[in-house]
Scaffold this motif. Structure first.
Motif, PDB file in Angstrom:
ATOM      1  N   LEU A 192      12.330  19.131  -0.265  1.00  0.00           N
ATOM      2  CA  LEU A 192      13.303  19.941   0.377  1.00  0.00           C
ATOM      3  C   LEU A 192      13.787  21.072  -0.587  1.00  0.00           C
ATOM      4  O   LEU A 192      14.309  22.279  -0.381  1.00  0.00           O
ATOM      5  N   LEU A 193      13.664  20.808  -1.862  1.00  0.00           N
ATOM      6  CA  LEU A 193      14.017  21.656  -2.998  1.00  0.00           C
ATOM      7  C   LEU A 193      12.735  22.503  -3.459  1.00  0.00           C
ATOM      8  O   LEU A 193      13.014  23.422  -3.721  1.00  0.00           O
ATOM      9  N   HIS A 194      11.517  21.976  -3.420  1.00  0.00           N
ATOM     10  CA  HIS A 194      10.531  23.166  -3.510  1.00  0.00           C
ATOM     11  C   HIS A 194       9.128  22.301  -2.776  1.00  0.00           C
ATOM     12  O   HIS A 194       8.881  21.033  -2.705  1.00  0.00           O
ATOM     13  N   TRP A 195       8.156  22.909  -2.143  1.00  0.00           N
ATOM     14  CA  TRP A 195       7.322  22.772  -1.225  1.00  0.00           C
ATOM     15  C   TRP A 195       6.161  21.848  -2.090  1.00  0.00           C
ATOM     16  O   TRP A 195       5.596  20.978  -1.832  1.00  0.00           O
ATOM     17  N   SER A 196       5.965  22.212  -3.366  1.00  0.00           N
ATOM     18  CA  SER A 196       5.084  21.516  -4.166  1.00  0.00           C
ATOM     19  C   SER A 196       5.676  20.289  -4.535  1.00  0.00           C
ATOM     20  O   SER A 196       4.488  19.494  -4.641  1.00  0.00           O
ATOM     21  N   LEU A 197       7.067  19.829  -4.475  1.00  0.00           N
ATOM     22  CA  LEU A 197       7.328  18.401  -4.881  1.00  0.00           C
ATOM     23  C   LEU A 197       7.033  17.693  -3.617  1.00  0.00           C
ATOM     24  O   LEU A 197       6.576  16.582  -3.602  1.00  0.00           O
ATOM     25  N   PHE A 198       7.045  18.291  -2.471  1.00  0.00           N
ATOM     26  CA  PHE A 198       6.393  17.662  -1.242  1.00  0.00           C
ATOM     27  C   PHE A 198       5.050  17.341  -1.127  1.00  0.00           C
ATOM     28  O   PHE A 198       4.456  16.270  -0.893  1.00  0.00           O
ATOM     29  N   ALA A 199       4.167  18.405  -1.746  1.00  0.00           N
ATOM     30  CA  ALA A 199       2.911  18.012  -1.731  1.00  0.00           C
ATOM     31  C   ALA A 199       2.523  17.013  -2.760  1.00  0.00           C
ATOM     32  O   ALA A 199       1.714  16.083  -2.738  1.00  0.00           O
ATOM     33  N   LEU A 200       3.143  16.877  -4.250  1.00  0.00           N
ATOM     34  CA  LEU A 200       3.036  15.687  -4.944  1.00  0.00           C
ATOM     35  C   LEU A 200       3.671  14.314  -4.336  1.00  0.00           C
ATOM     36  O   LEU A 200       3.201  13.358  -4.517  1.00  0.00           O
ATOM     37  N   GLY A 201       4.671  14.413  -3.522  1.00  0.00           N
ATOM     38  CA  GLY A 201       5.110  13.186  -2.691  1.00  0.00           C
ATOM     39  C   GLY A 201       3.727  12.560  -1.938  1.00  0.00           C
ATOM     40  O   GLY A 201       3.897  11.587  -1.738  1.00  0.00           O
ATOM     41  N   VAL A 202       3.547  13.562  -1.092  1.00  0.00           N
ATOM     42  CA  VAL A 202       2.269  13.071  -0.395  1.00  0.00           C
ATOM     43  C   VAL A 202       1.221  12.575  -0.980  1.00  0.00           C
ATOM     44  O   VAL A 202       0.755  11.415  -0.679  1.00  0.00           O
ATOM     45  N   ILE A 203       0.764  13.187  -2.079  1.00  0.00           N
ATOM     46  CA  ILE A 203      -0.428  12.615  -2.891  1.00  0.00           C
ATOM     47  C   ILE A 203      -0.080  11.302  -3.353  1.00  0.00           C
ATOM     48  O   ILE A 203      -0.888  10.438  -3.317  1.00  0.00           O
ATOM     49  N   PHE A 204       1.142  11.020  -3.958  1.00  0.00           N
ATOM     50  CA  PHE A 204       1.517   9.778  -4.643  1.00  0.00           C
ATOM     51  C   PHE A 204       1.890   8.687  -3.525  1.00  0.00           C
ATOM     52  O   PHE A 204       1.513   7.608  -3.823  1.00  0.00           O
ATOM     53  N   ALA A 205       2.408   9.222  -2.419  1.00  0.00           N
ATOM     54  CA  ALA A 205       2.629   8.082  -1.516  1.00  0.00           C
ATOM     55  C   ALA A 205       1.166   7.778  -0.923  1.00  0.00           C
ATOM     56  O   ALA A 205       1.244   6.396  -0.959  1.00  0.00           O
ATOM     57  N   LEU A 206       0.111   8.336  -0.802  1.00  0.00           N
ATOM     58  CA  LEU A 206      -0.894   7.843  -0.333  1.00  0.00           C
ATOM     59  C   LEU A 206      -1.457   7.100  -1.496  1.00  0.00           C
ATOM     60  O   LEU A 206      -2.248   5.772  -1.235  1.00  0.00           O
ATOM     61  N   VAL A 207      -1.506   7.575  -2.546  1.00  0.00           N
ATOM     62  CA  VAL A 207      -1.960   6.494  -3.897  1.00  0.00           C
ATOM     63  C   VAL A 207      -1.099   5.180  -3.889  1.00  0.00           C
ATOM     64  O   VAL A 207      -1.955   4.267  -4.066  1.00  0.00           O
ATOM     65  N   TRP A 208       0.071   5.084  -3.797  1.00  0.00           N
ATOM     66  CA  TRP A 208       1.013   4.077  -3.628  1.00  0.00           C
ATOM     67  C   TRP A 208       0.357   3.081  -2.427  1.00  0.00           C
ATOM     68  O   TRP A 208       0.697   2.017  -2.706  1.00  0.00           O
ATOM     69  N   ALA A 209       0.433   3.855  -1.278  1.00  0.00           N
ATOM     70  CA  ALA A 209      -0.118   2.977   0.064  1.00  0.00           C
ATOM     71  C   ALA A 209      -1.316   2.340  -0.259  1.00  0.00           C
ATOM     72  O   ALA A 209      -1.645   1.083  -0.200  1.00  0.00           O
ATOM     73  N   TYR A 210      -2.389   2.879  -1.234  1.00  0.00           N
ATOM     74  CA  TYR A 210      -3.538   2.117  -1.607  1.00  0.00           C
ATOM     75  C   TYR A 210      -3.343   1.081  -2.655  1.00  0.00           C
ATOM     76  O   TYR A 210      -3.974   0.143  -2.417  1.00  0.00           O
ATOM     77  N   VAL A 211      -2.494   1.267  -3.458  1.00  0.00           N
ATOM     78  CA  VAL A 211      -2.154   0.444  -4.583  1.00  0.00           C
ATOM     79  C   VAL A 211      -1.551  -0.940  -3.548  1.00  0.00           C
ATOM     80  O   VAL A 211      -2.008  -2.091  -3.948  1.00  0.00           O
ATOM     81  N   TRP A 212      -0.603  -0.763  -2.640  1.00  0.00           N
ATOM     82  CA  TRP A 212      -0.178  -1.790  -1.862  1.00  0.00           C
ATOM     83  C   TRP A 212      -1.422  -2.442  -1.202  1.00  0.00           C
ATOM     84  O   TRP A 212      -1.578  -3.654  -0.883  1.00  0.00           O
ATOM     85  N   HIS A 213      -2.423  -1.792  -0.663  1.00  0.00           N
ATOM     86  CA  HIS A 213      -3.562  -2.481   0.094  1.00  0.00           C
ATOM     87  C   HIS A 213      -4.350  -3.150  -0.910  1.00  0.00           C
ATOM     88  O   HIS A 213      -4.725  -4.423  -0.514  1.00  0.00           O
ATOM     89  N   VAL A 214      -4.226  -2.621  -2.131  1.00  0.00           N
ATOM     90  CA  VAL A 214      -5.267  -3.442  -3.077  1.00  0.00           C
ATOM     91  C   VAL A 214      -4.395  -4.802  -3.419  1.00  0.00           C
ATOM     92  O   VAL A 214      -5.219  -5.635  -3.277  1.00  0.00           O
ATOM     93  N   ARG A 215      -3.298  -4.771  -3.637  1.00  0.00           N
ATOM     94  CA  ARG A 215      -2.297  -5.897  -3.958  1.00  0.00           C
ATOM     95  C   ARG A 215      -2.492  -6.841  -2.698  1.00  0.00           C
ATOM     96  O   ARG A 215      -2.667  -8.091  -2.843  1.00  0.00           O
ATOM     97  N   ARG A 216      -2.356  -6.259  -1.401  1.00  0.00           N
ATOM     98  CA  ARG A 216      -2.669  -7.103  -0.363  1.00  0.00           C
ATOM     99  C   ARG A 216      -3.929  -7.815  -0.416  1.00  0.00           C
ATOM    100  O   ARG A 216      -4.090  -9.192  -0.049  1.00  0.00           O
ATOM    101  N   VAL A 217      -4.961  -7.027  -0.643  1.00  0.00           N
ATOM    102  CA  VAL A 217      -6.219  -7.922  -0.618  1.00  0.00           C
ATOM    103  C   VAL A 217      -6.468  -9.002  -1.620  1.00  0.00           C
ATOM    104  O   VAL A 217      -7.071  -9.863  -1.479  1.00  0.00           O
ATOM    105  N   ILE A 218      -5.803  -8.593  -2.917  1.00  0.00           N
ATOM    106  CA  ILE A 218      -6.163  -9.332  -4.032  1.00  0.00           C
ATOM    107  C   ILE A 218      -5.247 -10.710  -3.941  1.00  0.00           C
ATOM    108  O   ILE A 218      -5.857 -11.705  -4.230  1.00  0.00           O
ATOM    109  N   LEU A 219      -3.974 -10.417  -3.843  1.00  0.00           N
ATOM    110  CA  LEU A 219      -3.106 -11.574  -3.446  1.00  0.00           C
ATOM    111  C   LEU A 219      -3.253 -12.051  -2.283  1.00  0.00           C
ATOM    112  O   LEU A 219      -2.274 -13.275  -2.494  1.00  0.00           O
ATOM    113  N   GLY A 220      -3.503 -11.448  -1.324  1.00  0.00           N
ATOM    114  CA  GLY A 220      -3.669 -12.301  -0.138  1.00  0.00           C
ATOM    115  C   GLY A 220      -2.341 -12.287   0.989  1.00  0.00           C
ATOM    116  O   GLY A 220      -1.351 -11.762   0.585  1.00  0.00           O
TER     117      GLY A 220
END
Length: 122
Positions: free
Chosen positions: A94-122
């Motif tokens: 809301l403060l700047h559009w590029s921060l939203f773009a970074l937010g989308v990128i890192f939210a997707l990366v974080w979602a993948y990290v959660w997926h890897v965590r779930r696969v490895i730890l069960g």
């Protein structure tokens, strides 16, 4: 016939210490996020972004929070705090559009990290 009682428990992932590996992945992701956020301030300003004091303060605060959380990944609540951090980064869009773009990128990366965590730890 049953397996011998003395056999070690089987590891799903093949990793020696899966908990530690997953913590390292989460910590590394958050540390990288902190670095990217801090390094993004100047290019955003130069590329025509009207990045005001509030936006710069928000970016620095989010970077500090990501760095602190990277060090706290041994705590189970840190995973949820990392998820909340991604939401805050998206809201900083809301403060700047590029921060939203970074937010989308890192939210997707974080979602993948959660997926890897779930696969490895069960």
């Amino acid at each position: 016939m049953s397996a011998p009682q003395d056999s070690p428990p089987q590891r799903r992932s093949g990793l020696r210490d899966p908990q530690r590996a997953v913590r390292g992945l989460g910590a590394g992701t958050l540390a990288l996020e902190a670095l990217v956020l801090l390094l993004a301030i100047q290019p955003i300003r130069v590329a025509g972004g009207d990045l005001g004091g509030a936006a710069i303060g928000a970016v620095v605060a989010l970077a500090v929070a990501a760095a602190v959380l990277a060090g706290l990944m041994r705590r189970s609540w840190a995973w949820h705090a990392g998820t909340a951090l991604q939401g805050l980064l998206l809201l900083s869009g809301l403060l700047h559009w590029s921060l939203f773009a970074l937010g989308v990128i890192f939210a997707l990366v974080w979602a993948y990290v959660w997926h890897v965590r779930r696969v490895i730890l069960g």
